[in-house]
Scaffold this active site. Structure first.
Site, short mmCIF file in Angstrom:
data_model
loop_
_atom_site.label_atom_id
_atom_site.label_comp_id
_atom_site.label_asym_id
_atom_site.label_seq_id
_atom_site.Cartn_x
_atom_site.Cartn_y
_atom_site.Cartn_z
N THR A 53 0.86 -1.20 0.00
CA THR A 53 0.00 0.00 0.00
C THR A 53 0.89 1.25 0.00
OG1 THR A 53 -1.80 -1.07 1.15
CG2 THR A 53 -1.60 1.30 1.51
N GLY B 233 -0.98 -1.95 6.57
CA GLY B 233 -0.91 -3.18 7.36
C GLY B 233 -2.22 -3.93 7.26
N1 ASP Z 1 -4.07 -1.78 4.81
C1 ASP Z 1 -4.33 -2.39 3.53
C2 ASP Z 1 -5.63 -3.13 3.61
O1 ASP Z 1 -5.89 -3.77 4.60
C3 ASP Z 1 -3.26 -3.33 3.10
C4 ASP Z 1 -1.85 -2.86 3.29
O2 ASP Z 1 -1.61 -1.79 3.80
O3 ASP Z 1 -0.94 -3.58 2.89
O4 ASP Z 1 -6.35 -3.11 2.65
#
Ligand code: ASP
Length: 346
Positions: free
Chosen positions: A212, A264
């Site tokens: 992300t 996350g």
């Molecule tokens: N936070 C994002 C989600 O849960 C994924 C990520 O940050 O890697 O969609």
């Protein structure tokens, strides 16, 4: 005669100076408080990012793209541009790079599609905009900004969000634009390991859910902004939406405190209201940005079982990157333009 002329002149002078005073008083307070300090932090996702899994070439590619994005944002701020512009333009670079799980290079959902989420927030007004589950917008962060600026809503989803963004003149692309071999293979691997569980609670998939992107910035007028853009999690089902488009979880900005962008395991970030909680700890408990970020990421989130991290900047230009995973792609630019890039927990 001479005396009355003098009195007249004096009255004109008085009237004139009163008029000047009242127009000065009308100047909005927020704009009249330049900090002269600018700064920017970006992230490209947190997760199991280990040096032993990385080739020197790939590491160099990540670093070069992070640097390019950070430089772009800094240039905008340095030239007097707004933190919102810096956040949007910086995120474009990360969205357009196949390295990150946002825009081109986004992960695949279980249905074989790329379903993108993004949000943006302005610290001066507490205005915010977000899109969720969009499949054909080249730069979802711009769609989020259009929602904030040109609609009376905060969060638009799927087809409606796509129609709104297209009507706003944003670039619509064929869904194939988002395809990358690497992410497609990750979906196949995730499906093999999928024992009817959602991807995000399968430990096998944990390795595949970083990437992300996000950016937080402070401009010369003392205004903070934050933005986040993602493809979510590999193999996500049932139009799952993560924390990235949720104001207060994935993104938050308030000129009184700080601007935050998260990355996350989204479900935990939503439940812990991570981005807002950091701001609230500063506002109500008087913690510094670093203390508040540590408290939320290393204690509250970790104790719940949530992994990930945040980037943040406060109203004075203090920069923070806090994560409880082995790594987080990140770059910081301070007011002098010094760029610090990091990937692992060093
Ligand atoms: N936070 C994002 C989600 O849960 C994924 C990520 O940050 O890697 O969609």
């Amino acid at each position: 005669m001479k005396k009355s002329a003098l009195i007249l002149l004096f009255s004109i002078f008085l009237l004139h100076s009163c008029a000047n005073t009242s127009s000065e008083e009308k100047t909005p307070k927020a704009d009249a408080k330049p900090t002269n300090s600018i700064g920017l932090v970006i992230h490209g996702g947190a997760g199991t990012i280990l040096k032993k899994n990385m080739t020197p070439e790939l590491e160099a590619e990540y670093k070069a793209t992070l640097e390019k994005a950070a430089k772009k944002g800094y240039e905008i701020l340095q030239n007097g541009g707004s933190s919102l512009d810096a956040v949007e333009q910086t995120i474009h670079i990360l969205e357009n790079s196949p390295l990150f799980n946002a825009g081109k290079g986004a992960v695949f959902a279980n249905n074989g599609k790329n379903e993108l989420d993004a949000s943006i927030m302005e610290g001066k007004t507490l205005n915010a905009g977000a899109v969720a589950g969009v499949t054909n917008l080249k730069n979802p962060i711009s769609a989020a900004r259009k929602v904030m600026e040109n609609s009376s809503h905060v969060l638009l989803a799927r087809k409606g969000a796509e129609e709104f963004a297209a009507a706003q003149g944003l670039e619509v692309v064929d869904t194939n634009y988002f395809f990358t071999e690497k992410r497609f293979k990750s979906l196949q691997r995730a499906k093999q390991g999928d024992k009817d569980k959602a991807a995000y609670i399968d430990p096998y998939i944990k390795d595949y859910k970083h990437g992300t992107v996000g950016c937080v910035a402070l401009d010369k007028n003392g205004n903070l902004a934050a933005g986040t853009s993602t493809g979510g999690m590999t193999n996500k089902k049932w139009n799952r939406i993560g924390d990235s488009p949720i104001i207060g979880a994935g993104t938050y900005a308030n000129n009184k405190t700080c601007a935050v962008s998260s990355t996350g395991h989204g479900e935990y970030f939503i439940r812990a209201a991570v981005a807002y909680d950091i701001s609230a700890m500063m506002e109500y408990k008087n913690l510094s940005l670093q203390e508040a970020a540590k408290e939320v990421i290393q204690k509250k989130l970790k104790n719940m079982g949530g992994d990930g991290g945040i980037i943040a900047i406060d109203a004075k230009g203090n920069l923070v990157a806090e994560f409880n995973t082995p790594g987080m792609y990140r770059a910081m630019v301070d007011e002098k333009g010094t760029i610090t890039i990091g990937i692992y927990n060093e």
